[in-house]
Design a protein around this motif. Sequence first.
Motif, PDB file in Angstrom:
ATOM      1  N   VAL A 137       0.869  -1.170   0.000  1.00 29.81           N
ATOM      2  CA  VAL A 137       0.000   0.000   0.000  1.00 29.81           C
ATOM      3  C   VAL A 137       0.906   1.219   0.000  1.00 29.81           C
ATOM      4  N   ALA A 138       0.622   2.178  -0.868  1.00 33.79           N
ATOM      5  CA  ALA A 138       1.469   3.364  -0.978  1.00 33.79           C
ATOM      6  C   ALA A 138       0.719   4.616  -0.540  1.00 33.79           C
ATOM      7  N   MET A 139       1.443   5.450   0.176  1.00 38.68           N
ATOM      8  CA  MET A 139       0.900   6.713   0.658  1.00 38.68           C
ATOM      9  C   MET A 139       1.529   7.848  -0.146  1.00 38.68           C
ATOM     10  N   PRO A 140       0.712   8.618  -0.865  1.00 39.38           N
ATOM     11  CA  PRO A 140       1.279   9.756  -1.593  1.00 39.38           C
ATOM     12  C   PRO A 140       1.684  10.865  -0.622  1.00 39.38           C
ATOM     13  N   THR A 141       2.764  11.547  -0.953  1.00 40.33           N
ATOM     14  CA  THR A 141       3.244  12.671  -0.148  1.00 40.33           C
ATOM     15  C   THR A 141       3.623  13.812  -1.088  1.00 40.33           C
ATOM     16  N   ASP A 142       4.021  14.904  -0.499  1.00 38.76           N
ATOM     17  CA  ASP A 142       4.544  16.006  -1.306  1.00 38.76           C
ATOM     18  C   ASP A 142       6.075  15.924  -1.389  1.00 38.76           C
ATOM     19  N   GLU A 143       6.623  14.788  -0.999  1.00 35.97           N
ATOM     20  CA  GLU A 143       8.073  14.606  -0.983  1.00 35.97           C
ATOM     21  C   GLU A 143       8.582  13.821  -2.183  1.00 35.97           C
ATOM     22  N   SER A 144       7.684  13.473  -3.103  1.00 35.91           N
ATOM     23  CA  SER A 144       8.073  12.698  -4.272  1.00 35.91           C
ATOM     24  C   SER A 144       7.210  13.136  -5.451  1.00 35.91           C
ATOM     25  N   ASP A 145       7.785  13.019  -6.639  1.00 38.36           N
ATOM     26  CA  ASP A 145       6.986  13.305  -7.830  1.00 38.36           C
ATOM     27  C   ASP A 145       6.492  12.006  -8.475  1.00 38.36           C
ATOM     28  N   LYS A 146       6.652  10.889  -7.748  1.00 39.69           N
ATOM     29  CA  LYS A 146       6.243   9.574  -8.242  1.00 39.69           C
ATOM     30  C   LYS A 146       4.719   9.507  -8.336  1.00 39.69           C
ATOM     31  N   SER A 147       4.220   9.059  -9.474  1.00 41.84           N
ATOM     32  CA  SER A 147       2.782   8.873  -9.655  1.00 41.84           C
ATOM     33  C   SER A 147       2.424   7.439  -9.280  1.00 41.84           C
ATOM     34  N   LEU A 148       1.486   7.296  -8.364  1.00 39.75           N
ATOM     35  CA  LEU A 148       1.066   5.946  -7.973  1.00 39.75           C
ATOM     36  C   LEU A 148       0.316   5.243  -9.100  1.00 39.75           C
ATOM     37  N   ALA A 149      -0.168   5.996 -10.072  1.00 35.12           N
ATOM     38  CA  ALA A 149      -0.843   5.394 -11.231  1.00 35.12           C
ATOM     39  C   ALA A 149       0.142   4.570 -12.063  1.00 35.12           C
ATOM     40  N   ASP A 150       1.430   4.886 -11.946  1.00 34.74           N
ATOM     41  CA  ASP A 150       2.459   4.148 -12.694  1.00 34.74           C
ATOM     42  C   ASP A 150       2.896   2.880 -11.979  1.00 34.74           C
ATOM     43  N   GLU A 151       2.255   2.566 -10.864  1.00 36.81           N
ATOM     44  CA  GLU A 151       2.639   1.425 -10.032  1.00 36.81           C
ATOM     45  C   GLU A 151       1.478   0.423  -9.968  1.00 36.81           C
ATOM     46  N   PRO A 152       1.309  -0.437 -10.977  1.00 36.11           N
ATOM     47  CA  PRO A 152       0.135  -1.310 -11.029  1.00 36.11           C
ATOM     48  C   PRO A 152       0.048  -2.354  -9.912  1.00 36.11           C
ATOM     49  N   ALA A 153       1.168  -2.735  -9.314  1.00 37.98           N
ATOM     50  CA  ALA A 153       1.136  -3.761  -8.268  1.00 37.98           C
ATOM     51  C   ALA A 153       1.046  -3.145  -6.874  1.00 37.98           C
ATOM     52  N   ILE A 154       0.735  -1.855  -6.817  1.00 37.76           N
ATOM     53  CA  ILE A 154       0.676  -1.146  -5.548  1.00 37.76           C
ATOM     54  C   ILE A 154      -0.688  -0.486  -5.412  1.00 37.76           C
ATOM     55  N   THR A 155      -1.280  -0.591  -4.246  1.00 37.50           N
ATOM     56  CA  THR A 155      -2.584   0.004  -3.987  1.00 37.50           C
ATOM     57  C   THR A 155      -2.412   1.322  -3.240  1.00 37.50           C
ATOM     58  N   PRO A 156      -2.991   2.410  -3.750  1.00 36.98           N
ATOM     59  CA  PRO A 156      -2.913   3.679  -3.020  1.00 36.98           C
ATOM     60  C   PRO A 156      -3.654   3.593  -1.685  1.00 36.98           C
ATOM     61  N   LEU A 157      -3.104   4.251  -0.684  1.00 35.50           N
ATOM     62  CA  LEU A 157      -3.691   4.224   0.657  1.00 35.50           C
ATOM     63  C   LEU A 157      -5.162   4.636   0.642  1.00 35.50           C
ATOM     64  N   ALA A 158      -5.506   5.642  -0.130  1.00 33.41           N
ATOM     65  CA  ALA A 158      -6.899   6.118  -0.174  1.00 33.41           C
ATOM     66  C   ALA A 158      -7.865   5.016  -0.618  1.00 33.41           C
ATOM     67  N   GLU A 159      -7.397   4.087  -1.450  1.00 31.66           N
ATOM     68  CA  GLU A 159      -8.258   2.990  -1.911  1.00 31.66           C
ATOM     69  C   GLU A 159      -8.406   1.888  -0.871  1.00 31.66           C
ATOM     70  N   VAL A 160      -7.498   1.836   0.080  1.00 26.45           N
ATOM     71  CA  VAL A 160      -7.542   0.807   1.124  1.00 26.45           C
ATOM     72  C   VAL A 160      -8.439   1.237   2.280  1.00 26.45           C
ATOM     73  N   MET A 161      -8.454   2.521   2.569  1.00 27.98           N
ATOM     74  CA  MET A 161      -9.222   3.035   3.711  1.00 27.98           C
ATOM     75  C   MET A 161     -10.714   2.772   3.487  1.00 27.98           C
TER      76      MET A 161
END
Length: 182
Positions: A137-161
């Motif tokens: 599960v990945a948590m987006p922050t303002d500390e990275s420019d990484k897009s979670l949409a580019d990570e198909p094997a990772i679930t964004p935290l907002a989708e888990v809550m």
Amino acid sequence: MSIDELTLAGVVRAKADRQDPEPVLTIEGGGKRDDETRSFAQLWRNGQALARGLKSLGLGRGEKFALLMANHVEFVDAMVAAGILDALFVPIDPRTKGDKLAYMLKAAGCVGVIAADYALDNLNGVRGELEGLRWVVAMPTDESDKSLADEPAITPLAEVMDFDGAELPIAIEDPQGAMQLI
């Protein structure tokens, strides 16, 4: 329901009932961002939502998951969720990488990881070595420019809550049992 105030989840649950809106947790933004706060009610609500989400990912009693992030309010939300589920969290410095990261995750027996986006490259570098890892599960922050949409094997935290499910009881049977593995 009996609430055992000898556990973190029990303390948060008991104090959340009082509906005091005052923050009990502050993570300072260090001048780069606003401070993040939580009241006991917010900690309980978010801990419950995350516990339901982690349970839906298959996290069970006594299982371990890693927290691969620096100090964020979500770290404490995850601590509360672990207490609700009677799971153990394993805090790992998000700068850890390579063989050391793989060793820590394998030796601890982590079945999942909640990682800040800035730690994903290090985690992705060792995922192939982690047969027991079932979810990330990945948590987006303002500390990275990484897009979670580019990570198909990772679930964004907002989708888990899961904010809409029924309240889970606190599963801890032994308040003197382990809460985290360091």
